[in-house]
Structures are given as C-alpha cells and as structure tokens.
Design a protein around this motif. Structure first.
Motif, PDB file in Angstrom:
ATOM      1  N   GLU A 136       0.729   4.210  -2.779  1.00  0.00           N
ATOM      2  CA  GLU A 136       0.503   5.611  -2.427  1.00  0.00           C
ATOM      3  C   GLU A 136       1.629   6.497  -2.936  1.00  0.00           C
ATOM      4  O   GLU A 136       1.391   7.591  -3.447  1.00  0.00           O
ATOM      5  N   ALA A 137       2.868   6.036  -2.810  1.00  0.00           N
ATOM      6  CA  ALA A 137       4.008   6.807  -3.308  1.00  0.00           C
ATOM      7  C   ALA A 137       3.936   6.959  -4.827  1.00  0.00           C
ATOM      8  O   ALA A 137       4.167   8.045  -5.366  1.00  0.00           O
ATOM      9  N   ARG A 138       3.602   5.878  -5.528  1.00  0.00           N
ATOM     10  CA  ARG A 138       3.503   5.928  -6.982  1.00  0.00           C
ATOM     11  C   ARG A 138       2.415   6.911  -7.424  1.00  0.00           C
ATOM     12  O   ARG A 138       2.621   7.737  -8.320  1.00  0.00           O
ATOM     13  N   SER A 160       9.822   5.162  10.666  1.00  0.00           N
ATOM     14  CA  SER A 160      10.182   5.585   9.315  1.00  0.00           C
ATOM     15  C   SER A 160      11.611   6.082   9.234  1.00  0.00           C
ATOM     16  O   SER A 160      12.140   6.656  10.168  1.00  0.00           O
ATOM     17  N   GLY A 190      13.950   8.257   6.363  1.00  0.00           N
ATOM     18  CA  GLY A 190      13.822   9.041   5.147  1.00  0.00           C
ATOM     19  C   GLY A 190      14.384  10.420   5.397  1.00  0.00           C
ATOM     20  O   GLY A 190      15.380  10.573   6.089  1.00  0.00           O
ATOM     21  N   THR A 229       1.085   9.454  -5.679  1.00  0.00           N
ATOM     22  CA  THR A 229       1.437  10.813  -5.284  1.00  0.00           C
ATOM     23  C   THR A 229       2.499  11.408  -6.200  1.00  0.00           C
ATOM     24  O   THR A 229       2.359  12.544  -6.672  1.00  0.00           O
ATOM     25  N   LEU A 230       3.563  10.654  -6.458  1.00  0.00           N
ATOM     26  CA  LEU A 230       4.618  11.169  -7.339  1.00  0.00           C
ATOM     27  C   LEU A 230       4.117  11.378  -8.757  1.00  0.00           C
ATOM     28  O   LEU A 230       4.476  12.356  -9.413  1.00  0.00           O
ATOM     29  N   SER A 231       3.277  10.485  -9.230  1.00  0.00           N
ATOM     30  CA  SER A 231       2.719  10.637 -10.565  1.00  0.00           C
ATOM     31  C   SER A 231       1.874  11.909 -10.662  1.00  0.00           C
ATOM     32  O   SER A 231       1.976  12.667 -11.628  1.00  0.00           O
ATOM     33  N   ARG A 253       0.835  -1.210   0.000  1.00  0.00           N
ATOM     34  CA  ARG A 253       0.000   0.000   0.000  1.00  0.00           C
ATOM     35  C   ARG A 253       0.866   1.254   0.000  1.00  0.00           C
ATOM     36  O   ARG A 253       0.569   2.217  -0.702  1.00  0.00           O
ATOM     37  N   ALA A 254       1.940   1.261   0.778  1.00  0.00           N
ATOM     38  CA  ALA A 254       2.840   2.415   0.816  1.00  0.00           C
ATOM     39  C   ALA A 254       3.458   2.663  -0.559  1.00  0.00           C
ATOM     40  O   ALA A 254       3.564   3.814  -1.000  1.00  0.00           O
ATOM     41  N   ARG A 255       3.862   1.596  -1.255  1.00  0.00           N
ATOM     42  CA  ARG A 255       4.417   1.761  -2.604  1.00  0.00           C
ATOM     43  C   ARG A 255       3.375   2.316  -3.563  1.00  0.00           C
ATOM     44  O   ARG A 255       3.666   3.187  -4.386  1.00  0.00           O
TER      45      ARG A 255
END
Length: 79
Positions: free
Chosen positions: A37-39, A68, A70, A41-43, A33-35
């Motif tokens: 969401e990141a995809r 976390s 980062g 958002t970045l898109s 799910r985190a991947r």
C-alpha cells in the motif's frame, strides 16, 4: 486439517503481541500488505506531482502508540 498454530508455523512458547505480531521476534502478518500500500500510494503521489518538498512547519513524531509509530504531522509542499 492442521491445527491453526501449525498452519501459521508457530512453535510452543511463541507469543502473540498486540497489533498482530507473532513469534519471539514479532512478525506482523499485515506487514507485506502495508508495504504494498505504501509503495502504490507513494508511486501515485510522485506520478501526480512534479515536486515534493518539506513544508514550513516542523515534522512532529508520533509519541508511542500500541499500533503505529511514525509522524503525527509532516508538512509537505506538492507542486
């Protein structure tokens, strides 16, 4: 109904770590799910802004945290 450990594919001797990692190698159940969401958002960011560059300030890494790792600060210039 199978036992919860069997349903999750856990073996005897596996461990549950803080943050949801399960098993001797540590697999986070929320990682897919985190991947996603990141995809998404970045898109969306790259679709909205024509350029994306580093800001004037330094990138500051997050010190060790149980949940976390980062960046604490990552200045960006959006245009």
């Amino acid at each position: 109904m199978p036992a919860p450990s069997a349903a999750l594919g856990l073996r005897a001797g596996s461990v549950t770590a803080p943050g949801g990692a399960i098993g001797p190698l540590g697999y986070c159940l929320g990682a897919p799910r985190a991947r996603l969401e990141a995809r998404v958002t970045l898109s969306a960011m790259l679709d909205r802004y024509a350029t994306l560059g580093r800001g004037a300030g330094p990138a500051v890494r997050q010190p060790f945290a149980p949940v976390s790792l980062g960046y604490k600060a990552l200045p960006l210039v959006l245009g």
